[in-house]
Design an enzyme around this catalytic site. Structure first.
Site, short mmCIF file in Angstrom:
data_model
loop_
_atom_site.label_atom_id
_atom_site.label_comp_id
_atom_site.label_asym_id
_atom_site.label_seq_id
_atom_site.Cartn_x
_atom_site.Cartn_y
_atom_site.Cartn_z
CE LYS A 206 10.81 5.07 8.17
NZ LYS A 206 10.87 7.00 7.75
CG ASP B 249 7.19 6.22 8.75
OD1 ASP B 249 8.15 7.40 8.41
OD2 ASP B 249 6.03 5.14 8.33
P1 NDP Z 1 1.06 9.35 11.36
O1 NDP Z 1 0.57 7.71 12.02
O2 NDP Z 1 1.15 10.67 12.82
O3 NDP Z 1 -0.40 9.31 10.56
C1 NDP Z 1 -0.44 9.12 9.82
C2 NDP Z 1 -1.89 9.63 8.87
O4 NDP Z 1 -2.16 8.85 7.50
C3 NDP Z 1 -3.05 9.30 9.24
O5 NDP Z 1 -4.29 10.45 9.66
C4 NDP Z 1 -3.34 7.50 8.82
O6 NDP Z 1 -4.84 7.65 10.01
C5 NDP Z 1 -2.83 7.87 7.94
N1 NDP Z 1 -2.89 6.78 7.15
C6 NDP Z 1 -2.13 6.07 7.54
N2 NDP Z 1 -2.42 4.55 6.45
C7 NDP Z 1 -3.28 5.02 5.74
C8 NDP Z 1 -3.82 3.99 4.78
N3 NDP Z 1 -3.60 2.82 4.38
N4 NDP Z 1 -5.16 4.73 4.17
C9 NDP Z 1 -5.36 6.51 4.11
N5 NDP Z 1 -5.02 6.65 5.50
C10 NDP Z 1 -4.11 6.33 6.27
O7 NDP Z 1 2.07 9.45 10.76
P2 NDP Z 1 3.03 10.70 9.97
O8 NDP Z 1 2.22 11.90 10.05
O9 NDP Z 1 3.86 10.56 10.83
O10 NDP Z 1 3.48 10.14 9.27
C11 NDP Z 1 2.18 10.33 8.14
C12 NDP Z 1 3.18 9.86 6.40
O11 NDP Z 1 4.32 10.96 6.18
C13 NDP Z 1 4.57 8.73 5.88
O12 NDP Z 1 4.08 8.39 5.01
C14 NDP Z 1 5.47 8.44 6.94
O13 NDP Z 1 6.90 8.36 6.09
C15 NDP Z 1 6.06 10.40 6.59
N6 NDP Z 1 6.81 11.04 6.78
C16 NDP Z 1 6.78 11.14 8.44
C17 NDP Z 1 7.88 12.08 9.18
C18 NDP Z 1 7.75 12.24 10.74
O14 NDP Z 1 8.70 12.96 10.75
N7 NDP Z 1 6.55 12.22 11.63
C19 NDP Z 1 8.65 12.20 8.59
C20 NDP Z 1 9.16 12.51 7.05
C21 NDP Z 1 7.99 11.74 6.42
P3 NDP Z 1 -5.57 6.13 10.27
O15 NDP Z 1 -5.60 7.48 11.66
O16 NDP Z 1 -6.71 6.48 9.49
O17 NDP Z 1 -3.87 5.03 10.06
O1 2IT Z 2 10.31 9.19 6.94
C1 2IT Z 2 11.25 10.28 7.96
O2 2IT Z 2 12.18 10.36 7.38
C2 2IT Z 2 10.65 9.54 9.23
N1 2IT Z 2 10.18 8.96 9.56
C3 2IT Z 2 11.41 10.34 10.22
C4 2IT Z 2 12.94 9.98 10.21
C5 2IT Z 2 13.75 10.45 11.60
O3 2IT Z 2 14.70 9.96 11.68
O4 2IT Z 2 13.76 11.25 11.79
#
Ligand code: NDP
Ligand code: 2IT
Length: 444
Positions: free
Chosen positions: A125, A165
Site C-alpha cells: 500500500k 484508493d
Molecule cells: P474515493 O476517493 O473515490 O471516495 C472516498 C469517499 O469517502 C468520498 O465520498 C469521501 O468524501 C469519503 N471520505 C473520505 N475520507 C473521509 C472521512 N475522513 N470522513 C468522511 N468521509 C470520508 O475513494 P474510494 O471510494 O476508492 O475508497 C473508499 C474506501 O474504499 C476506502 O476505505 C478505500 O480504502 C476502500 N477501497 C477502495 C477500493 C477501490 O478499488 N477504490 C478497493 C477496496 C477498498 P470527500 O469527497 O468529502 O473526501
Molecule cells: O484497498 C484496496 O483493495 C484497493 N484500494 C485496491 C487495490 C488494487 O490494487 O486494486
C-alpha cells in the site's frame, strides 16, 4: 503469554503511535489464534513476527509547484508488506490524513485480502498526505509526476503494482502511468485501474462496489433472502459507494442515504444515482448539492447521523473507523440485519463486537471489498496476455470470485470452531495460503 498476545504486545512497543496499525493487527492476529494453536512450527519460526513486519518501507519527499508558483512539499509512502504469494499489490491513497500508521494498516489488510481472491498477488500500500481536493488538474498532474519520479524505481509489473484508493482515481492513475512510461520507456501493466485506451480492464471502475454487493447478495441468498425491497444506507459517495449503490439498486434495493466528509443526504424515495454521479464524478463537487437538485431530499451537516437512519443493510464505503460502538448500537436498535464493509476497516473493534453480539451478518472488509483488487489482478492477466475481455466476461469472473471468498471464509470459520464469525473466517482463510508460502520459502 499466548503467542498471539505476545506478538501484539511487541508490535505495539516497537511501533508506538501507530493506532490504526495496532487496530488492524489486533483484529487479524486474534482471529488467527485457532490456526496458530494447530501449528506450533509457526512460533518456532517466528512466522507471526515476520508476518507483521513489512518487507520494505519506502518514505520519500514529493516536491511540486502549485499554480501560484509556490513550492509545496508532501510525504510519499510505499509499504511493500509481503510478497510470499505474488508481487506486492495494493492501492495508493492521497488524503491529508495519510501517515505511516494508516499505510501500514492498509498494507497488512491487503496481504490477506489479496490472498482471499485466490489470485497470485502479495500485499502492499502507498500514498501521500497530498490533498487533491481543490487542486487544479495541472497541479494534480505535477504532483503525480513528482510522486512517480521517485516511486518508479521501486515498482514494476513483476515487483509491485499500485492502483487507486481514496483520492486516486482514473485521472491520477493516468498521470502516474504517463510518467512511469516516460521514465522507463516501457508500456507495461505496472499500475491497475488504467484507462481502457491504454491497458485498463472493463469492470475495474465498478468492481469494488459491485463485488461488495455480490458478496452481500450471496450472504442474503444463503439465508433465503435477497436485496429486493431492502432499505440500504451507504456511507461515502466516491468510487466504491457509487457502484455499490448502482448494483444494490439494480437488485431492487432502495438506497436512502449517502455522504461525503462534510455531511449526508437523505432521500426517502431512493437516491437518484445519476445526480450523485454528475456531482461527484463529473463536477468533483460536494454531496450537499444533491439536496438543492432533488426535490424532497434533505442534507444534514456532519457524518455521524447517517447511522441513525433505520435500514436493513448498511454498507460503509468511505474510510476507516466510520462506525464506532455507539453507531453500531444505533444501527442494531433500528433493525440492521447485514453490514458489508466496502471501505477498509470502517468499523471499530467495539463496533464489530456490537454487531456480532446482536447476530448481525457482518462481512469484513478484506473479504467484502476484495472485488477491486481481484479485478486489478484480472487487469494484470489481460495486460500480460495482451488480451481484452468483455464486460460480461470480467463481471462473471468477479461474481465467481466473490462467491468463492464467501464460501471460503464461511468454511474456514466452521472448520476452526467459530461458525458465523466471518472476521475470524476471512483472516484464517487468507492467512493459510500466505503462511504455507512463507514456510516453504524458509527464513526470509
Ligand atoms: P474515493 O476517493 O473515490 O471516495 C472516498 C469517499 O469517502 C468520498 O465520498 C469521501 O468524501 C469519503 N471520505 C473520505 N475520507 C473521509 C472521512 N475522513 N470522513 C468522511 N468521509 C470520508 O475513494 P474510494 O471510494 O476508492 O475508497 C473508499 C474506501 O474504499 C476506502 O476505505 C478505500 O480504502 C476502500 N477501497 C477502495 C477500493 C477501490 O478499488 N477504490 C478497493 C477496496 C477498498 P470527500 O469527497 O468529502 O473526501
Ligand atoms: O484497498 C484496496 O483493495 C484497493 N484500494 C485496491 C487495490 C488494487 O490494487 O486494486
Amino acid at each position: 503469554m499466548q503467542y498471539v498476545e505476545r506478538v501484539l504486545e511487541e508490535l505495539k512497543q516497537k511501533n508506538p503511535n501507530e493506532p490504526e496499525f495496532h487496530q488492524a493487527a489486533t483484529e487479524i492476529l486474534r482471529g488467527l489464534a485457532p490456526v496458530v494453536a494447530r501449528h506450533p512450527e509457526y512460533e518456532q519460526t517466528a512466522l507471526l513476527e515476520r508476518f507483521v513486519e513489512p518487507e520494505r518501507v519506502i518514505l520519500f519527499r514529493v516536491p511540486w509547484v502549485d499554480d501560484q508558483g509556490k513550492v509545496r512539499v508532501n510525504k510519499g509512502y510505499r509499504v511493500q508488506f509481503n510478497s510470499a504469494i505474488g508481487p506486492y499489490k495494493g492501492g495508493l491513497r492521497f488524503h491529508p490524513s495519510v501517515n505511516l500508521s494508516i499505510i501500514k494498516f492498509l498494507g497488512l489488510e491487503q496481504i490477506l485480502k489479496n490472498s482471499l481472491t485466490g489470485l497470485p498477488i502479495g500485499g502492499g500500500k502507498g500514498g501521500s498526505d497530498f490533498d487533491p481536493k481543490g487542486k487544479s488538474d495541472l497541479e494534480v498532474m505535477r504532483f503525480c509526476q513528482s510522486f512517480m519520479t521517485e516511486l518508479f524505481r521501486h515498482i514494476g509489473q513483476d515487483t509491485d503494482v499500485p492502483a487507486g484508493d481514496i483520492g486516486v482515481g482514473g485521472r491520477e492513475i493516468g498521470y502516474l502511468f504517463g510518467q512511469y512510461k516516460r521514465i522507463r520507456d516501457e508500456h507495461v501493466g505496472v499500475l491497475t485501474g488504467r484507462g481502457l485506451s491504454y491497458g485498463g480492464s472493463l469492470v475495474r471502475t465498478e468492481a469494488t462496489g459491485y463485488g461488495l454487493v455480490y458478496m452481500a447478495e450471496e450472504a442474503l441468498k444463503c439465508r433465503g433472502d435477497g436485496f429486493e425491497g431492502k432499505t440500504v444506507v451507504i456511507s461515502g459517495s466516491g468510487n466504491v459507494a457509487i457502484y455499490a449503490c448502482e448494483k444494490a439498486q439494480q437488485l431492487g434495493a432502495k438506497v436512502v442515504a449517502m455522504y461525503d466528509s462534510n455531511g449526508y443526504i437523505y432521500d426517502g424515495e431512493g437516491i437518484k444515482l445519476e445526480v450523485v454521479k454528475q456531482i461527484k464524478e463529473v463536477e468533483r463537487g460536494r454531496i450537499k448539492e444533491y439536496a438543492a437538485r432533488v426535490k424532497g431530499s434533505r442534507y444534514f451537516e456532519g457524518c455521524k447521523g447517517i447511522w441513525q437512519i433505520p435500514c436493513d443493510i448498511a454498507l460503509p464505503c468511505a474510510t476507516q473507523n466510520e462506525i464506532d460502538g455507539a453507531s453500531a448500537e444505533a444501527l442494531v436498535k433500528n433493525g440492521v440485519k447485514y453490514v458489508g464493509e466496502g471501505a477498509n476497516m470502517p468499523t471499530t473493534l467495539e463496533g464489530i463486537a456490537v454487531f456480532q453480539k446482536a447476530g448481525v451478518v457482518f462481512l469484513p472488509a478484506k473479504a467484502a471489498n476484495a472485488g477491486g483488487v481481484a479485478t486489478s489482478a484480472l487487469e494484470m492477466a489481460q495486460s500480460s496476455g495482451r488480451l481484452f475481455w468483455t464486460f460480461e466476461e470480467v463481471d462473471r469472473k468477479l461474481k465467481e470470485i466473490m462467491r468463492n471468498i464467501y464460501r471460503n471464509m464461511d468454511g474456514a470459520a466452521k472448520e476452526y470452531g467459530v461458525a458465523g464469525d466471518y472476521v475470524a473466517g476471512a483472516n484464517i482463510a487468507g492467512f493459510i495460503k500466505v503462511a504455507n508460502a512463507m514456510m516453504a520459502h524458509g527464513i526470509v
